[in-house]
Design a protein around this motif. Structure first.
Motif, mmCIF file in Angstrom:
data_model
loop_
_atom_site.group_PDB
_atom_site.id
_atom_site.type_symbol
_atom_site.label_atom_id
_atom_site.label_comp_id
_atom_site.label_asym_id
_atom_site.label_seq_id
_atom_site.Cartn_x
_atom_site.Cartn_y
_atom_site.Cartn_z
ATOM 1 N N LYS A 7 35.038 3.654 -23.713
ATOM 2 C CA LYS A 7 35.544 2.736 -22.680
ATOM 3 C C LYS A 7 37.058 2.599 -22.787
ATOM 4 O O LYS A 7 37.595 2.418 -23.886
ATOM 5 C CB LYS A 7 34.851 1.383 -22.817
ATOM 6 N N SER A 153 34.340 -4.853 -17.994
ATOM 7 C CA SER A 153 34.093 -3.424 -18.252
ATOM 8 C C SER A 153 33.565 -3.176 -19.668
ATOM 9 O O SER A 153 32.823 -2.216 -19.888
ATOM 10 C CB SER A 153 35.370 -2.612 -18.085
ATOM 11 N N ASP A 154 33.950 -4.026 -20.604
ATOM 12 C CA ASP A 154 33.393 -3.894 -21.956
ATOM 13 C C ASP A 154 31.865 -4.003 -21.895
ATOM 14 O O ASP A 154 31.142 -3.239 -22.540
ATOM 15 C CB ASP A 154 33.894 -5.026 -22.872
ATOM 16 N N THR A 155 31.417 -4.974 -21.088
ATOM 17 C CA THR A 155 29.970 -5.190 -20.974
ATOM 18 C C THR A 155 29.301 -3.990 -20.308
ATOM 19 O O THR A 155 28.209 -3.589 -20.701
ATOM 20 C CB THR A 155 29.686 -6.485 -20.177
ATOM 21 N N SER A 156 29.973 -3.408 -19.318
ATOM 22 C CA SER A 156 29.427 -2.196 -18.686
ATOM 23 C C SER A 156 29.200 -1.118 -19.737
ATOM 24 O O SER A 156 28.148 -0.469 -19.774
ATOM 25 C CB SER A 156 30.395 -1.630 -17.641
ATOM 26 N N VAL A 158 28.845 -1.394 -23.016
ATOM 27 C CA VAL A 158 27.778 -1.718 -23.978
ATOM 28 C C VAL A 158 26.408 -1.543 -23.320
ATOM 29 O O VAL A 158 25.472 -1.006 -23.921
ATOM 30 C CB VAL A 158 27.957 -3.156 -24.534
ATOM 31 N N CYS A 169 29.557 3.897 -29.278
ATOM 32 C CA CYS A 169 30.165 3.118 -28.192
ATOM 33 C C CYS A 169 31.563 2.749 -28.678
ATOM 34 O O CYS A 169 31.713 1.927 -29.582
ATOM 35 C CB CYS A 169 29.337 1.869 -27.925
ATOM 36 N N ILE A 171 35.346 1.407 -27.858
ATOM 37 C CA ILE A 171 36.174 0.677 -26.894
ATOM 38 C C ILE A 171 37.635 0.958 -27.233
ATOM 39 O O ILE A 171 38.141 0.513 -28.271
ATOM 40 C CB ILE A 171 35.881 -0.838 -26.957
ATOM 41 N N LEU A 211 37.729 -8.059 -27.305
ATOM 42 C CA LEU A 211 36.437 -7.709 -26.705
ATOM 43 C C LEU A 211 35.953 -8.869 -25.847
ATOM 44 O O LEU A 211 36.236 -10.027 -26.137
ATOM 45 C CB LEU A 211 35.388 -7.434 -27.786
ATOM 46 N N ASN A 212 35.193 -8.531 -24.820
ATOM 47 C CA ASN A 212 34.625 -9.536 -23.933
ATOM 48 C C ASN A 212 33.417 -10.199 -24.620
ATOM 49 O O ASN A 212 32.597 -9.527 -25.247
ATOM 50 C CB ASN A 212 34.226 -8.805 -22.650
ATOM 51 N N ARG A 214 30.642 -11.622 -23.522
ATOM 52 C CA ARG A 214 29.305 -11.162 -23.083
ATOM 53 C C ARG A 214 28.977 -9.766 -23.601
ATOM 54 O O ARG A 214 27.824 -9.435 -23.848
ATOM 55 C CB ARG A 214 29.237 -11.146 -21.561
ATOM 56 N N ALA A 215 30.018 -8.960 -23.725
ATOM 57 C CA ALA A 215 29.797 -7.598 -24.232
ATOM 58 C C ALA A 215 29.284 -7.658 -25.670
ATOM 59 O O ALA A 215 28.371 -6.914 -26.057
ATOM 60 C CB ALA A 215 31.091 -6.796 -24.162
#
Ligand code: ASP
Ligand code: MG
Length: 246
Positions: A7, A153-156, A158, A169, A171, A211-212, A214-215
């Motif tokens: 990512k 996008s971090d969540t996308s 993951v 994965c 980032i 990092l987000n 939710r991610a």
């Protein structure tokens, strides 16, 4: 063949030079024998600029139309990154949220992922394409475009890693890992080589932006190990996983 989800955040793809830098990172990993799914954010400050534009027209713009607008940032960056990869002589294909069945609820501007079909991505990987996916965006049950909230996008990445059972994965961002304090403000900030999901969640809850939140929640739920690396240095990054308790 192992599958890597890589990512790249907005600052990593902000201009032409950086797009080629990222294209080279992707191609190197591809040439080492990996299937590559790259997940990309909008370039630089694009999303902020789009928000500003919308406010000039209507400060009470509907969340649905905000999603139609904001998702264009990622649509542009995936196309440009594909063009850079193609220019370097490799096969790449961009895919938007709806094309990979990135199903979410209808909470526009803060949607949650409900399901993900990996069929199209797998089909493209089989054709030896480097797959470049637009982060941040999805589609609801009524085929309307949704977005996952700022930094989504971090969540996308993951979610795709979990759904595809990826071997890695990664980032890529503009700092070389997770620190105990903001390294730009505190020169003696300490970098973690490994940290647990829970500790990372504490950090994101208290404002760490690397990092987000939710991610990380999703990574914990599906045991996706995240590696945080810098696009700009070769330094060793930080691994976020369930295995260390620090
Ligand atoms: N482009 C979106 C934002 O700026 C999503 C992301 O960068 O992760 O919030
Ligand atoms: Mg980000």
């Amino acid at each position: 063949m192992s599958l890597k989800v890589l990512k790249f955040g907005g600052s990593s793809v902000a201009n032409k030079t950086l797009l080629f830098k990222v294209a080279n990172i992707i191609i190197n990993q591809y040439l080492s024998g990996n299937d590559i799914v790259a997940v990309v954010s909008a370039q630089g400050k694009t999303t902020n600029e789009l928000v500003k534009k919308s406010q000039e027209i209507n400060e009470f713009a509907s969340a649905r139309e905000m999603d139609v607008l904001l998702s264009t940032g990622e649509q542009a960056s995936v196309a440009l990154l594909c063009m850079a990869v193609e220019k370097l002589g490799f096969k790449a294909i961009s895919l938007l949220g709806w094309q990979i069945g990135f199903g979410t609820d209808s909470e526009h501007q803060n949607a949650r992922i409900k399901r993900l079909t990996t069929k199209r991505i797998r089909k493209e990987l089989k054709k030896n394409n480097i797959v470049i996916v637009a982060g941040f965006q999805g589609i609801n049950d009524w085929e309307d475009i949704t977005t996952l909230g700022r930094g989504g996008s971090d969540t996308s990445a993951v979610a795709i890693s979990a759904a595809m059972n990826a071997d890695a994965c990664v980032i890529y961002t503009d700092v070389d890992g997770v620190y105990d304090m903001d390294p730009n403000k505190f020169p003696n900030a300490k970098k973690f080589s490994k940290i647990s999901y829970d500790f990372m969640l504490d950090l994101t809850a208290s404002g760490t932006k690397v990092l987000n939140h939710r991610a990380v929640e999703m990574a914990k739920k599906y045991s996706v190990e995240i590696k945080v690396l810098s696009t700009f240095t070769e330094n060793e990054g930080t691994i976020v996983s369930g295995r260390v308790h620090k």
